[in-house]
Design an enzyme around this catalytic site. Structure first.
Site, PDB file in Angstrom:
ATOM      1  N   GLU A 399       0.816  -1.218   0.000  1.00 49.51           N
ATOM      2  CA  GLU A 399       0.000   0.000   0.000  1.00 49.51           C
ATOM      3  C   GLU A 399       0.849   1.268   0.000  1.00 49.51           C
ATOM      4  O   GLU A 399       0.543   2.240  -0.685  1.00 49.51           O
ATOM      5  CB  GLU A 399      -0.940  -0.004   1.209  1.00 49.51           C
ATOM      6  CG  GLU A 399      -2.002  -1.080   1.168  1.00 49.51           C
ATOM      7  CD  GLU A 399      -2.867  -1.016  -0.075  1.00 49.51           C
ATOM      8  OE1 GLU A 399      -3.007   0.077  -0.664  1.00 49.51           O
ATOM      9  OE2 GLU A 399      -3.397  -2.068  -0.480  1.00 49.51           O
ATOM     10  N   HIS A 491      -5.713  -5.886 -10.573  1.00 53.45           N
ATOM     11  CA  HIS A 491      -5.098  -6.826  -9.642  1.00 53.45           C
ATOM     12  C   HIS A 491      -4.713  -8.123 -10.348  1.00 53.45           C
ATOM     13  O   HIS A 491      -3.917  -8.908  -9.819  1.00 53.45           O
ATOM     14  CB  HIS A 491      -6.045  -7.126  -8.476  1.00 53.45           C
ATOM     15  CG  HIS A 491      -6.299  -5.951  -7.606  1.00 53.45           C
ATOM     16  ND1 HIS A 491      -7.338  -5.065  -7.856  1.00 53.45           N
ATOM     17  CD2 HIS A 491      -5.664  -5.480  -6.504  1.00 53.45           C
ATOM     18  CE1 HIS A 491      -7.318  -4.110  -6.930  1.00 53.45           C
ATOM     19  NE2 HIS A 491      -6.321  -4.342  -6.101  1.00 53.45           N
TER      20      HIS A 491
END
Length: 755
Positions: A399, A491
């Site tokens: 992240e 993703h």
């Protein structure tokens, strides 16, 4: 106009070495308006083509540190004062403000980009998309109209977490054009380098950024809305997530950096980062704040400096020892993410300028998510339901790496660029995990310590979110590039680049039954050699920060990662070879041979750096020498072809022998081009050919460079000459200038290495 007295007496040749890896410089000061205006003027002069007057310009969007003594600036391209979406230049300058290099994605109206594949076959000529008319650049809808249209399409019952924004811009609609060599290939046999993206048409549009919540979920979207009729042209999710002595849940007892207060201690790390919301890097207690509109809460505090119990959160207090464990996870992960990039690369915090960030723990109730929010440049972590607490080390590294991307390449979170965005975060997560598991110290990325599986620790089933080495094990991610990749969720479209990085670092297997095997590796050896995580990460990070643009796709990434490897370790280094093989392993570019049985490369070019004057060269040898008007790439001398400003032809040639037993033959050279031409017409050219031994018959044209392809600084060009093994051939660099306005083709470091 260049002087014609360049040829000097031979001097002692200087030893030329590949530059060593350098650390990034300290945080930089923001450029003054005068400095920005000066850089824009230099870029405009460098790219002088028709219309680059008041209609075409540049807008400085961000700045961050380069290697010591350099600065990296991102300049958006504008047309008639409007930003052209996905069109920009990445400019590296030195301490004097001189341009060292420029990498660009040029999608401006009327300036159709040329093919950029090194050594590849250019696609057939494609006419530039028509220039927008004045009427087409006049909006019918207002910004508020565009926001209403976007909200209606995305979340009509939602509420705004952050105020929506709408930017009027020119949006290029892209299409793929096949190369000549791939014109008859079936779709399922295409390689990424067989296609080039070109502009089909332009739309005046609003880029609407929605940061909303609806039905208990965050709804972050970027939406492109037609400024003419309100139609939705494109949309993509903008929430960057991993869906699907402290006592740490995953790492045992770990040291964490806290600050003393009057009443005890708090999770405020003043040694890492400054400024930001809390003045330093911090972990806060969101205390089940709704994911609809999470409130980070206040910085964690405690009466003693012992935190957490190392156990999964049980749903009770968020401030007792059990509740503190999620915060310990977060702080240890954030510290190691910061230290990895600073100690290994010299990069400080997310933006390189040491701006502090924070992580908010305990978002929602049993919330199965962690996400990075670029509006606050922070991260939120849920406690998990199907997962355990989402503060594992690779998840935090992932992240926080979104924050690095946002500060640098800002890769568009859709299509192939979105896959590369996610892949950069997976790469960051694995690198941080390796660094942390090996003590979190040192100036290199350890060779082991990570598991090459994203999110395995947070999985209750033991199955990770993603497998770096074999993405298809998740049932949805492909192992290699295909033309359908751009249609996948980011993703999953990240999968091939994740595999590329694994192969680059660790190598592959020759066993077809192995998870580490690639059927696209067809040269020798069948199992490619890795170069280690440290070198792989340095190469990747240099490409991300100094060469990638927001619209970089897989083919462009391959070329720019290769260029980064060549700049760091040498044009035909094992590292550069490994990059080519790693991308070939995912169907991006052709495979090449490694060193034959570990044998050393043999240089076939004589005096490729021109340090010994005309030795080895024939033709217009008067172009060889040195002059302060043009800098060399290395050493003191170069060959300056062109630059006359009048009708001229100049040629340099050298005959070389490529052994019949060669398994590799790599030609490379450094080339700088500048021009005074102001027309979008080819007037001046440099043609690179392979000819027969006598130099009369052209066997292959490797490339043609023109006044339409200027570049700031030198660009490394490379070509595979193995098809000519067993032959004596002549390498020819032939320049032609027309009657006025100079174009300089400055050549240096010509090399032909065979193995």
């Amino acid at each position: 106009m260049k002087p014609r007295t360049l040829l000097l007496a031979a001097c002692i040749a200087l030893p030329l070495h590949a530059p060593a890896a350098q650390l990034m410089s300290a945080p930089i000061s923001v450029a003054t308006p005068q400095e920005s205006a000066s850089l824009v003027a230099k870029l405009t002069a460098l790219d002088a083509r028709p219309g680059l007057s008041a209609d075409y310009s540049f807008r400085i969007s961000s700045q961050h540190p380069g290697v010591v003594g350099q600065k990296i600036t991102r300049a958006q391209h504008t047309y008639k004062g409007l930003r052209v979406f996905g069109s920009e230049s990445v400019v590296v300058t030195n301490a004097r403000g001189d341009i060292v290099s420029v990498a660009a994605s040029d999608r401006r109206p009327g300036l159709q980009p040329q093919a950029t594949t090194p050594g590849g076959v250019a696609p057939p000529p494609s006419p530039a998309a028509p220039l927008p008319t004045p009427a087409e650049l006049t909006p019918v809808l207002s910004a508020d109209d565009a926001i209403r249209a976007a909200v209606q399409a995305i979340a009509p019952a939602g509420t705004h977490r952050w105020p929506p924004s709408a930017e009027l811009l020119i949006y290029p609609l892209m299409k793929n054009v096949r190369s000549s060599a791939a014109s008859n290939k079936p779709d399922d046999q295409l390689n990424a380098l067989d296609l080039q993206e070109v502009v089909e048409r332009y739309e005046l549009a609003y880029l609407v950024q929605l940061r909303m919540a609806q039905d208990g979920k965050l709804v972050y979207y970027d939406v492109v809305v037609s400024a003419r009729n309100g139609a939705i042209i494109a949309k993509w999710p903008a929430l960057q997530t991993v869906t699907g002595i402290g006592h740490s849940q995953y790492n045992g007892q770990v040291p964490i950096s806290t600050s003393a207060t009057a009443g005890g201690f708090q999770m405020l790390d003043s040694a890492r980062g400054s400024g930001g919301k809390f003045g330093a890097m911090a972990i806060t207690n969101a205390n089940h704040s709704s994911p609809n509109n999470p409130d980070p809460g206040s910085v964690y505090s405690n009466a003693t400096n012992t935190w957490g119990d190392g156990l999964q959160y049980n749903g009770g207090s968020t401030t007792n020892a059990n509740g503190q464990t999620a915060a310990v996870n977060a702080l240890w992960g954030l510290m190691n993410t910061y230290d990895t990039n600073k100690n290994v690369l010299g990069w400080q915090s997310l933006d390189g300028n040491n701006t502090a960030t924070y992580i908010a723990a305990h978002v929602g109730t049993a919330y199965d998510n962690a996400f990075y929010d670029d509006r606050c440049k922070c991260m939120y972590i849920g406690d998990g339901n199907s997962f355990t607490s989402l503060g594992a080390i690779d998840v935090i590294g992932h992240e926080m790496s979104h924050g690095v991307t946002a500060a640098t390449a800002d890769l568009i979170y859709a299509g192939e660029s979105g896959g590369l965005n996610e892949s950069n975060s997976d790469i960051g997560g694995e690198v941080v995990e390796a660094y942390a598991r090996n003590g979190g110290t040192g100036n290199s990325v350890p060779a082991a310590g990570n598991d090459w599986m994203m999110g395995k620790e947070i999985s209750k089933s033991g199955q990770p979110l993603r497998w770096m080495y074999k993405p298809s094990k998740d049932g949805r991610s492909p192992d290699a590039w295909s033309s359908a990749l751009k249609n996948l969720d980011v993703h999953y479209s990240s999968g091939p680049n994740n595999r590329m990085f694994y192969f680059l670092a660790q190598g592959s297997s020759a066993d077809p039954a192995s998870d580490y095997h690639s059927p696209f590796l067809v040269r020798a050896p069948a199992a490619m050699s890795g170069i280690g995580s440290d070198k792989a990460y340095r190469i990747w990070f240099k490409a991300l920060t100094t060469k990638f643009t927001s619209s970089t796709n897989y083919a462009d990434a391959r070329n720019k990662v290769l260029l980064a490897a060549q700049e760091l370790y040498g044009t035909t280094s094992k590292e550069a070879i490994a990059v080519q093989r790693a991308y070939a392993a995912i169907n991006v570019g052709a495979d090449i041979d490694e060193a034959d049985g570990g044998g050393e490369a043999v240089e076939r070019i004589v005096n490729g750096g021109f340090e010994n004057g005309a030795t080895g060269w024939s033709g217009s040898t008067g172009v060889i020498g040195a002059n302060p008007a043009q800098p060399p790439y290395e050493g003191a001398r170069y060959a300056w072809l062109g630059g006359n400003g009048r009708r001229a032809t100049e040629t340099l040639r050298q005959q070389v022998a490529i052994p019949a037993a060669a398994t590799s033959a790599q030609l490379s050279f450094a080339l700088h081009i500048d021009t005074a031409e102001t027309s979008n017409t080819v007037y001046d050219t440099l043609t690179v050919t392979v000819r027969n031994a006598g130099g009369g018959t052209v066997l292959a044209t490797l490339a043609t460079y023109t006044n339409l392809t200027p570049a700031g600084g030198y660009q490394i060009r490379s070509f595979d000459l193995l098809p000519f093994k067993g032959q004596n051939v002549t390498l020819s660099f032939a320049m032609r200038e027309d009657r006025s306005k100079q174009t300089s083709f400055v050549l240096d470091k010509v090399s032909l290495l065979t193995k």
